[in-house]
Design an enzyme around this catalytic site. Structure first.
Site, PDB file in Angstrom:
ATOM      1  N   ASP A 153    -103.947  -0.586 -13.094  1.00  0.00           N
ATOM      2  CA  ASP A 153    -105.387  -0.677 -12.861  1.00  0.00           C
ATOM      3  C   ASP A 153    -105.702  -0.475 -11.379  1.00  0.00           C
ATOM      4  O   ASP A 153    -106.809  -0.739 -10.920  1.00  0.00           O
ATOM      5  CB  ASP A 153    -105.969  -1.993 -13.379  1.00  0.00           C
ATOM      6  CG  ASP A 153    -105.332  -3.233 -12.757  1.00  0.00           C
ATOM      7  OD1 ASP A 153    -104.596  -3.100 -11.764  1.00  0.00           O
ATOM      8  OD2 ASP A 153    -105.596  -4.344 -13.272  1.00  0.00           O
TER       9      ASP A 153
ATOM     10  N   MET B 230    -100.853  -4.597 -12.543  1.00  0.00           N
ATOM     11  CA  MET B 230    -102.090  -5.130 -13.124  1.00  0.00           C
ATOM     12  C   MET B 230    -102.543  -6.314 -12.276  1.00  0.00           C
ATOM     13  O   MET B 230    -101.824  -7.301 -12.144  1.00  0.00           O
ATOM     14  CB  MET B 230    -101.826  -5.559 -14.572  1.00  0.00           C
ATOM     15  CG  MET B 230    -103.021  -6.111 -15.304  1.00  0.00           C
ATOM     16  SD  MET B 230    -102.697  -6.342 -17.083  1.00  0.00           S
ATOM     17  CE  MET B 230    -101.259  -7.434 -17.042  1.00  0.00           C
ATOM     18  N   HIS B 231    -103.724  -6.169 -11.681  1.00  0.00           N
ATOM     19  CA  HIS B 231    -104.197  -7.247 -10.819  1.00  0.00           C
ATOM     20  C   HIS B 231    -105.704  -7.456 -10.853  1.00  0.00           C
ATOM     21  O   HIS B 231    -106.196  -8.481 -10.413  1.00  0.00           O
ATOM     22  CB  HIS B 231    -103.778  -6.980  -9.369  1.00  0.00           C
ATOM     23  CG  HIS B 231    -104.545  -5.860  -8.729  1.00  0.00           C
ATOM     24  ND1 HIS B 231    -104.245  -4.541  -8.956  1.00  0.00           N
ATOM     25  CD2 HIS B 231    -105.615  -5.872  -7.900  1.00  0.00           C
ATOM     26  CE1 HIS B 231    -105.079  -3.782  -8.274  1.00  0.00           C
ATOM     27  NE2 HIS B 231    -105.928  -4.545  -7.632  1.00  0.00           N
ATOM     28  N   ARG B 232    -106.462  -6.497 -11.386  1.00  0.00           N
ATOM     29  CA  ARG B 232    -107.924  -6.593 -11.317  1.00  0.00           C
ATOM     30  C   ARG B 232    -108.442  -7.721 -12.204  1.00  0.00           C
ATOM     31  O   ARG B 232    -107.994  -7.897 -13.333  1.00  0.00           O
ATOM     32  CB  ARG B 232    -108.576  -5.272 -11.714  1.00  0.00           C
ATOM     33  CG  ARG B 232    -108.397  -4.188 -10.675  1.00  0.00           C
ATOM     34  CD  ARG B 232    -109.188  -2.933 -11.009  1.00  0.00           C
ATOM     35  NE  ARG B 232    -109.059  -1.960  -9.945  1.00  0.00           N
ATOM     36  CZ  ARG B 232    -109.848  -1.890  -8.878  1.00  0.00           C
ATOM     37  NH1 ARG B 232    -110.843  -2.754  -8.754  1.00  0.00           N
ATOM     38  NH2 ARG B 232    -109.657  -0.980  -7.953  1.00  0.00           N
TER      39      ARG B 232
END
Length: 439
Positions: free
Chosen positions: A286, A208-210
Site C-alpha cells: 500500500d 502494509m502500513h496505511r
C-alpha cells in the site's frame, strides 16, 4: 548560486540523493537541511553514509508528533536557517510535512521554491499527503514533474506551463544508483540471510502500513485471508511495528506468523529492501513509493489501495489496484505466478518515470533559471495587465511557442480529440483544441 535542500523522511533522502549528487558534481554551493522528524537508525548519519551522500549540514531534530505541532516546529527551525543561509532556491520533494513546512517558510521569505515530484494527485483530500503536495505546488516557483499526466494536473489547476519541467522521477535515478550499492554489499540483515533469499523462489514481498488498511478490521482480515491462501509463494513481510500491534489486537498476528509460507521479519534497511524487491516475483503493497520502485525494477505490483497518486503505473500496465479485495489479490497474484504472458506484460511495462536522467534535467533547469534571474522573487513593479481567456480550434501547422508569440498569449490546455496533451514549445497544434490567455 546556493541551493538548499530540505529532507524529512527516508523516501525524501532516497529520491533526493541523485540531485544532491548532481549539485555536488557541478560544484554548486548547497546546504542540506534535515528536519529529523523520524527517530530510527535508518535516519541517522549512517543512512547518509550508506547511500554515499554527505550528512546534512543542519538537523532540526523535530521528532514525531501531531501534524500541527510537527509542522510548526519545522517551520520555526527552517526559518532560522534560511534567514541565516539566504539560498537562491529551496528544494522540497514529495508530500510530507517537511515539504509543507519548507514551502510555506520559503514563500514567506520570498525565496524561490523548487518542488521535486510536483503535480501528483490522488484527489483524496482525507490524505494529509494530498494537502501537503497541493499546498507546496501553490507556493512553488519551479515544478519538476515526473510525468505528462502530472503536468496536466497542474495545468488544470491554473499553473503556467512556463514553470513546468517534465524531468521524469528521481526514483529511477535512485533505484539504479542505490541498487548498485546494495549489490556490492549483499544482504546485511541477519533475518534475510537466515531465509537464504538468494536461493528462494516465488517471492512475494508484502508491505502494509496505511491506516485505511491496518486499522479497519474487515480490510485487514481480507488481506490476511488472501495471504493465507497464497501458499505457493514465499511471502516476505517486513512488518511495521504499528501494523504488528494492530494485527495482535485483531488476533491475526499469531495465525499469520505460524504459516510456513509466510516469513515475518522486522523492518529492514533500505538497501536490503531494494535488493529484496529486485529478487521478488511480485510486490503486494500500500506504499506509494514502492509502486514507482517496482515498475522501475520490472517487478509486477499489486497495490492494496482503491486510488493512487501514481496512476501512470496502472496505465502503463505494471501495477494493478486490488484494494482489500481478497479474490482480486489471490487471482492477480496467481496470474502473475502461473501465466507467463500476463506476467511478462507487467514486467515489460514501459516506465512512465523516465530513464534515470531526472537529476541532470532538474539541475539544468535550475541553472538556466538562475542565469536568467528568474529565481529572484520580487514585488511587481508594473501594473497588472488584463487578459482574456479564450478557446480555439487550430487548423494550421503552428507550434505552441509560435502561437504564443503571434497572439501574445499563454496556452493553458491542449486537447487532441482523445486526450489532454502538455503544451511543450514544439508541439504542433494542427487539429487541436486549445484554451489560452490572450494579453
Amino acid at each position: 548560486m546556493k541551493i538548499a535542500t530540505i529532507l524529512g523522511t527516508r523516501p525524501e533522502i532516497i529520491k533526493m540523493a541523485p540531485i544532491i549528487d548532481e549539485i555536488s558534481r557541478r560544484d554548486i554551493n548547497q546546504i542540506v537541511l534535515h528536519t529529523g522528524q523520524h527517530y530510527d537508525k535508518e535516519m541517522s548519519d549512517n543512512f547518509f553514509r550508506d547511500l554515499e551522500i554527505p550528512t546534512p549540514d543542519y538537523n532540526i531534530h523535530v521528532g514525531s508528533g501531531t501534524h500541527g505541532k510537527q509542522t510548526g516546529l519545522m517551520m520555526k527551525g527552517i526559518e532560522e536557517i534560511l534567514i541565516e543561509e539566504k539560498p537562491d532556491i529551496v528544494l522540497v520533494q514529495g508530500d510530507t510535512n517537511a515539504v509543507l513546512a519548507g514551502a510555506l517558510v520559503a514563500s514567506k521569505l520570498h525565496i524561490a521554491i523548487g518542488h521535486v515530484e510536483a503535480g501528483l494527485r490522488s484527489f483524496d483530500m482525507t490524505m494529509p499527503e494530498e494537502v501537503n503536495r497541493r499546498a507546496a505546488d501553490v507556493t512553488s516557483t519551479m515544478y519538476f514533474i515526473p510525468t505528462e499526466q502530472s503536468a496536466i494536473n497542474l495545468l488544470a489547476e491554473g499553473f503556467s506551463r512556463k514553470d513546468m519541467f517534465i524531468t521524469g522521477n528521481t526514483v529511477v535515478d535512485a533505484c539504479f544508483r542505490h541498487l548498485e550499492i546494495a549489490k556490492k554489499r549483499g544482504f546485511e540483515d541477519d533475518s534475510l540471510n537466515d531465509l537464504d533469499i538468494e536461493n528462494m523462489e516465488n517471492i512475494l514481498t508484502l508491505t502494509m502500513h496505511r491506516a485505511e488498511n491496518v486499522d479497519v478490521k474487515e480490510r485487514v482480515t481480507n488481506i490476511i485471508g488472501a495471504i493465507k491462501e497464497l501458499d505457493e509463494m514465499n511471502i516476505i513481510f517486513p512488518i511495521h511495528p504499528r501494523t504488528k500491534n494492530t494485527l495482535e489486537n485483531f488476533g491475526l498476528f499469531d495465525e499469520l506468523n505460524n504459516l510456513p509460507h509466510v516469513h515475518i521479519v522486522k523492518p529492514i534497511g533500505y538497501l536490503d529492501f531494494l535488493l529484496l524487491t529486485s529478487k521478488s516475483t511480485l510486490i503486494l503493497t500500500d506504499s506509494g513509493g514502492l509502486q514507482e520502485e517496482a515498475i522501475t525494477l520490472d517487478i509486477p505490483a499489486l497495490t492494496l489501495r482503491y486510488n493512487t497518486e501514481r496512476p501512470e503505473t496502472v496505465t502503463a500496465g505494471g501495477n494493478i489496484l486490488v484494494g482489500s479485495d481478497k479474490e482480486a489479490i489471490i487471482d492477480n497474484a496467481r496470474k502473475i505466478l502461473h501465466d507467463k504472458e500476463f506476467a511478462d506484460i507487467m514486467k515489460n511495462a514501459q516506465n512512465p518515470y523516465g530513464k534515470g536522467n531526472s537529476a541532470k534535467s532538474t539541475v539544468d533547469a535550475i541553472e538556466k533559471y538562475y542565469s536568467k534571474g528568474l529565481l529572484d522573487i520580487k514585488a511587481p513593479e508594473e501594473v497588472m495587465g488584463s487578459f482574456t481567456r479564450k478557446m480555439a480550434s487550430i487548423h494550421e501547422d503552428i507550434i505552441v511557442s509560435d502561437f504564443e508569440k503571434n497572439e501574445n498569449a499563454l496556452i493553458r490546455m491542449v486537447f487532441d480529440g482523445q486526450k489532454m496533451c502538455f503544451p511543450s514549445d514544439n508541439l504542433n497544434l494542427n487539429g487541436m483544441m486549445i484554451t489560452y490567455d490572450k494579453y
